[in-house]
Design a protein around this motif. Sequence first.
Motif, short mmCIF file in Angstrom:
data_model
loop_
_atom_site.label_atom_id
_atom_site.label_comp_id
_atom_site.label_asym_id
_atom_site.label_seq_id
_atom_site.Cartn_x
_atom_site.Cartn_y
_atom_site.Cartn_z
N ILE A 1 51.50 25.18 22.69
CA ILE A 1 52.51 24.12 22.62
C ILE A 1 52.57 23.60 21.17
O ILE A 1 51.54 23.31 20.57
CB ILE A 1 52.14 22.96 23.57
N LYS B 1 57.55 17.84 17.54
CA LYS B 1 58.06 19.12 18.02
C LYS B 1 58.24 19.14 19.54
O LYS B 1 59.08 19.85 20.06
CB LYS B 1 57.10 20.24 17.63
N THR B 2 57.37 18.41 20.25
CA THR B 2 57.36 18.54 21.71
C THR B 2 57.29 17.16 22.38
O THR B 2 56.52 16.30 21.96
CB THR B 2 56.14 19.37 22.16
N LEU C 1 65.79 18.05 24.95
CA LEU C 1 66.06 19.47 24.67
C LEU C 1 67.22 19.60 23.70
O LEU C 1 67.18 20.39 22.74
CB LEU C 1 66.38 20.22 25.97
N ASP D 1 60.84 20.83 22.30
CA ASP D 1 60.33 21.52 23.48
C ASP D 1 59.85 20.46 24.47
O ASP D 1 59.59 19.32 24.09
CB ASP D 1 59.15 22.44 23.12
N ALA E 1 67.61 24.38 28.25
CA ALA E 1 66.58 25.00 27.41
C ALA E 1 67.06 26.36 26.91
O ALA E 1 66.86 26.71 25.74
CB ALA E 1 65.27 25.13 28.19
N ARG F 1 65.14 26.16 23.36
CA ARG F 1 63.88 25.41 23.40
C ARG F 1 62.97 25.95 24.51
O ARG F 1 63.42 26.66 25.41
CB ARG F 1 64.11 23.90 23.64
N SER F 2 61.70 25.59 24.45
CA SER F 2 60.72 26.07 25.42
C SER F 2 60.36 25.00 26.45
O SER F 2 60.24 23.83 26.11
CB SER F 2 59.42 26.49 24.71
N HIS G 1 57.26 24.21 28.71
CA HIS G 1 55.85 24.57 28.96
C HIS G 1 55.37 23.93 30.26
O HIS G 1 55.15 22.71 30.29
CB HIS G 1 54.96 24.08 27.81
#
Lengths: 333, 333
Positions: free
Chosen positions: B2, B62-63, B87, B92, B111, B116-117, B119
């Motif tokens: 991540i 970032k997340t 998103l 992410d 996503a 984007r991811s 997780h």
Amino acid sequence: MIETPYLLFLGDAPDMLAAKVAIGIRDWRPEYAVGQFRMDGCNADLGLPDLSLQEAKAKGVKTLVIGVANRGGIISPAWKKVLVQALEEGFDLASGLHNLLRDEPDLKAVAEATGRSLHDVRVPAVKYPIANGIKRSGKRCLAVGTDCSVGKMYTALCMEKEMRARAMKATFRATGQTGILITGNGVPLDAVIADFMAGSIEWLTPDNEADHWDLIEGQGSLYHVSYSGVTLALVHGGQPDALVVCHEPTRAHMRGLPGYQLPTLEQVRDTALALARVANPDCVVIGYAINTQHMKEEDAKNYLAEIERGLGLPATDPYRFGAGKLVDALALI
Amino acid sequence: MIETPYLLFLGDAPDMLAAKVAIGIRDWRPEYAVGQFRMDGCNADLGLPDLSLQEAKAKGVKTLVIGVANRGGIISPAWKKVLVQALEEGFDLASGLHNLLRDEPDLKAVAEATGRSLHDVRVPAVKYPIANGIKRSGKRCLAVGTDCSVGKMYTALCMEKEMRARAMKATFRATGQTGILITGNGVPLDAVIADFMAGSIEWLTPDNEADHWDLIEGQGSLYHVSYSGVTLALVHGGQPDALVVCHEPTRAHMRGLPGYQLPTLEQVRDTALALARVANPDCVVIGYAINTQHMKEEDAKNYLAEIERGLGLPATDPYRFGAGKLVDALALI
């Protein structure tokens, strides 16, 4: 639950070794093995009637079981033709192949159109619970091994056969692909999600009559670092009243682990028993099942006598010399 | 893996208890915890800056990590609005919720459209190998417990922190959802397929520098019949050089198993060590980590002194009194 009886599909098996699953069904559930289906080039022969699909249908067969390993990891067009035809004739299909039947679009489509079932026994078909550890009625015997592939399934099957011959209540409980195909049901334990392993074994061996024995097929070994977690889930989920320690004396190292020596019978006995008593304080070790297939008969008998002398419990090769001694010990519990 | 740093999403958390994951990240990886995102009705506060998505973006986040439990097992429309927006802003998403982000069609679509991811750390993202048992370079310490939820994760995190403070090479290796979100990677061991459990831990703790320590987060207990198989996979896949035995002294019975008493520290020490030595004959037990949160300070200190006297090894509550003693012992190996 796979519907019985079976027609055993041998395909184009290159030799008898490839037909291990079919041999197991013929040997342990002969009443399910109505006939065999062989294709051109098949070099295996179970000594069963060769039946066409129509003949099998007439004899009441419900399921075509793939009793042979496939070559090259694919289901060949020649096999596919027979499998599709079998579905169309009204048979279910059952398979322990790594390639799942359900992943073949044509098989899936025909099965849906004809309302037949595709049993891929390598993957769980049940949402298992998390184990609750609650004591269950009835009795359970678990085969534990010094290593993988030392004869745990055969030991449990031999004991079941002997117990049924004595009119004892006994049920073999399969925990691997071959065992599931032999008996028509069970838990493919190696494919179960970690959190549900022990729960799947509780599910497999539920409350039963007080004098009923489950003979639980063991997996792996507490001393095999690749699979020991699976084994401990059996020891705790199975709640065994009795353990049989299984061993193959000619092995140079743990299966697949060249750097690992096999444990001694004493180590497995003591470790498995201490752990089993967490779930069932009354658990006992009843004896030793030794796979002597690579030993001469005299050597095997000497080896067994030595174990009995040294460890003070019955020892036999249940496949070669019968499971009587082990069942005698069970009957006393 | 991540991407860090994180914005911690607290949603409409009813209280601090619901924000356990976010608290863990703030406490153990403060450098990842740039800010918090709270919605109307949120009663949790991490003491971090409240950031809008735009502000977080400007600070390099970032997340967006869902650091809170959801109510009623659904991802509410109010949450969804924020998650979709995140998103779209280029973050992410990471989540340990039982409901998977990927199972929400709108999140999945956005996503994919934005690249984007999502997780979902509850499910493995890796195809793990079967364990090969080959000795790896570097050193490993595993926390084993008398029971589930006795402080194994905190023990490993406390030790990592202390070791880093001493400039020792140390990496916490997460094996559960919270640990994975805290560190950004790991193995969700309870969701791994049985055959690959030990292999996943070999994968998680690969060859390393000779003086590097992996601090492996433990799971379950060898004495907890629901999860013991998971624990043994850690003991064998982890190949530990050192074990720390973790315990919570005020517990009346095994977690979730009213009929089961906790084992003694001696039992866990001896059983875990004997099994660990199958994979690593040099393994030793270095001490005891006691979760004294339900004890008065004086009682806790007396209890720890008693263990040290009785068992002859260091004992501490690493969260309350520091992990120094355990790290002192590790440093001698």
